[in-house]
Scaffold this active site. Structure first.
Site, short mmCIF file in Angstrom:
data_model
loop_
_atom_site.label_atom_id
_atom_site.label_comp_id
_atom_site.label_asym_id
_atom_site.label_seq_id
_atom_site.Cartn_x
_atom_site.Cartn_y
_atom_site.Cartn_z
N CYS A 60 49.44 -3.86 58.20
CA CYS A 60 51.29 -3.32 57.15
C CYS A 60 51.86 -5.25 56.99
CB CYS A 60 52.51 -2.79 57.33
SG CYS A 60 52.32 -0.86 57.91
N GLN A 119 63.26 10.57 48.65
CA GLN A 119 65.06 11.47 47.79
C GLN A 119 65.75 10.40 48.28
OE1 GLN A 119 62.87 13.57 49.76
NE2 GLN A 119 62.49 15.15 48.40
N ARG A 137 64.99 6.87 48.75
CA ARG A 137 65.00 5.60 47.61
C ARG A 137 65.95 5.76 46.58
NH1 ARG A 137 58.74 3.72 49.52
NH2 ARG A 137 59.46 4.32 51.21
N ARG A 160 51.83 -5.41 49.25
CA ARG A 160 51.25 -4.82 48.39
C ARG A 160 51.31 -5.00 46.91
NH1 ARG A 160 49.38 -1.12 45.52
NH2 ARG A 160 50.53 0.27 46.51
N ARG A 161 52.83 -4.12 46.67
CA ARG A 161 53.42 -3.97 45.91
C ARG A 161 54.08 -4.92 45.40
NH1 ARG A 161 55.41 1.93 47.82
NH2 ARG A 161 53.23 3.76 46.58
N LYS A 162 55.18 -5.32 46.29
CA LYS A 162 55.72 -6.62 46.43
C LYS A 162 54.64 -7.75 45.44
CE LYS A 162 57.63 -10.34 48.70
NZ LYS A 162 58.62 -11.20 49.97
N LYS A 174 46.84 6.04 54.49
CA LYS A 174 47.00 4.98 54.62
C LYS A 174 48.29 4.60 55.36
CE LYS A 174 51.10 5.24 50.71
NZ LYS A 174 51.80 4.94 50.30
N ASP A 175 48.73 5.44 56.50
CA ASP A 175 48.69 5.48 56.90
C ASP A 175 47.57 5.21 58.20
OD1 ASP A 175 51.57 5.46 55.98
OD2 ASP A 175 52.18 7.26 56.54
N ALA A 234 59.12 -1.45 50.14
CA ALA A 234 58.89 -2.37 51.32
C ALA A 234 57.38 -2.60 51.28
CB ALA A 234 59.35 -0.75 52.28
N ARG A 291 63.13 1.08 52.55
CA ARG A 291 62.68 2.32 53.34
C ARG A 291 63.80 3.37 53.38
NH1 ARG A 291 61.38 1.10 58.63
NH2 ARG A 291 60.13 2.90 58.59
N GLY A 292 62.45 5.00 53.49
CA GLY A 292 63.08 5.97 53.19
C GLY A 292 62.53 6.75 52.85
#
Length: 407
Positions: A341, A252, A254, A229-231, A181-182, A226, A248-249
């Site tokens: 993105c 762990q 998050r 799509r989810r938002k 997905k990246d 972040a 982001r991060g």
């Protein structure tokens, strides 16, 4: 550069050899940190400590098997190095002790995916179980370095792959392990992704300390993500909730923010939590109907140079064809939409009860006010599935119009 090594044995300085700007390929081993072959690498051109999931194969005099270098995203810390070891921001070094004493990096998920690849390679090619035959190369990408801005503002998907692609093309590595997905829909010239590992669960996980589901969150609750799509899908279903963007991060990080009350809930890919053995943190799992996954979510892809027949042979033994075809369908959908993105896009292809391909695609305005969906069904075969994905993307692109994603 900093490398954190927890509970490591004392290492004599003789066991550590600094490398100059010419980084010797294969110096960081997944099975053990072993001495370099002395072959010069062009990684010095980067002049930074790079981390990203990547693999490479070369011949070494001290081992009969090919050497496979596996790299991974993240960063490391040198605040707790074993006695006798030092670090420098532009100098890489070798450690000589077993794999169980590897330093802990800031991207455990990327490491988990590299180790999964390693284990599958050993399972298919037992000669690679020889000590030192598989090694980890650490590559830090732009996306790992810049965590204070949304991905959409600093370049999108390619942020997590460019440095690895450069290393692959420069023959510093021979195989690159990616979260699919990246990966942008275009690949650098002279590279290919002939292999996908079996896909993990594609669904998203809801994690919260106070509510059992999104529906139970009080109005105004902040959900950290972040992902556009989810938002967009979240706000479409629950407009009373707030979304904290740029959440982001690594996993762990998050979860730490959630525990500190920065947000009331967060959404994470279930695949990553499973690969990290961290599913005990999951409050509930969102159905595909409630949250359509990202294109290629849960899929690992392994790239190599197009002319590298040796690596193509290794990868052929690992490929999971159902996953490869599903990813090809979804990426054709994404490519038709010219997605990145910056655009809320979701797509998922799977086998239906009759063994055919069922594809579902979605685009949404960033504010979640408008959501467009479509689906396709047809033979579970490469050409048919690529056509289904492309047709679905072109349909939604036509419906959306030129300013759809500007809301």
């Amino acid at each position: 550069m900093e490398v954190t090594a927890g509970a490591l044995p004392t290492v004599n300085p003789a066991q550590c050899r600094h490398l100059s700007a010419n980084f010797a390929a294969g110096s960081v081993s997944a099975l053990e940190f072993s001495p370099s072959t002395g072959r010069k690498s062009s990684l010095a051109r980067a002049r930074t400590w790079l981390i990203r999931a990547s693999l490479a194969v070369e011949q070494q005099a001290e081992t009969k098997a090919a050497v496979i270098r596996i790299g991974t995203r993240g960063s490391s810390s040198c605040s707790k190095l074993p006695q006798g070891l030092t670090c420098d921001s532009n100098v890489l070094f070798e450690l000589v002790f077993p794999f169980t004493t590897l330093a802990v990096y800031d991207s455990p998920l990327a490491l988990a995916q590299a180790y999964e690849t390693r284990d599958k390679l050993i399972g298919s090619h037992p000669q690679l179980a020889e000590t030192g035959a598989i090694q980890i190369v650490v590559i830090k990408t732009t996306g790992d370095k810049i965590l204070t801005q949304p991905l959409a503002d600093i370049g999108g998907k390619g942020l997590f792959t460019k440095e690895i692609d450069d290393a692959l093309l420069n023959s510093d590595i021979d195989i690159a392990v990616h979260s699919m997905k990246d990966v942008p829909t275009y690949l650098p010239q002279n590279t290919m992704i002939p292999c996908n590992l079996p896909r993990e669960d594609v669904r998203d996980a809801f994690i919260c300390l106070t509510a059992a589901s999104l529906a139970e969150l009080p109005p105004g609750s902040a959900v950290g993500t972040a992902s556009l799509r989810r938002k967009s899908q979240l706000l479409n279903r629950y407009p009373s909730l707030q979304v904290q963007e740029n959440f982001r991060g690594n996993v762990q990080t998050r979860l730490k923010k959630l525990n500190e009350g920065v947000v009331q809930a967060t959404l994470l890919a279930l695949a990553g939590l499973k690969r990290l053995n961290m599913t005990e943190n999951v409050t509930s799992i969102l159905s595909i109907d409630d949250m359509l996954p990202a294109v290629a979510q849960g899929a690992i892809g392994i790239a190599c140079r197009s002319d590298d027949e040796k690596m193509a042979t290794y990868l052929a033994s690992l490929n999971h064809e159902d996953t490869r075809l599903a990813v090809a369908c979804e990426r054709a959908f994404l490519e038709a939409l010219d997605g990145s993105c910056r655009t809320p896009i979701a797509g998922y292809a799977c086998r239906d009860e009759e063994g055919n391909c069922l594809f579902r695609g979605l685009v949404a305005s960033p504010d979640g006010i408008k959501v467009l969906e479509t689906s396709r069904r047809g033979p579970y075969a490469f050409d048919d599935m690529v056509k289904m994905g492309r047709d679905a993307g072109e349909e939604l692109l036509s419906q959306a119009g030129p300013n759809f994603f500007d809301r």
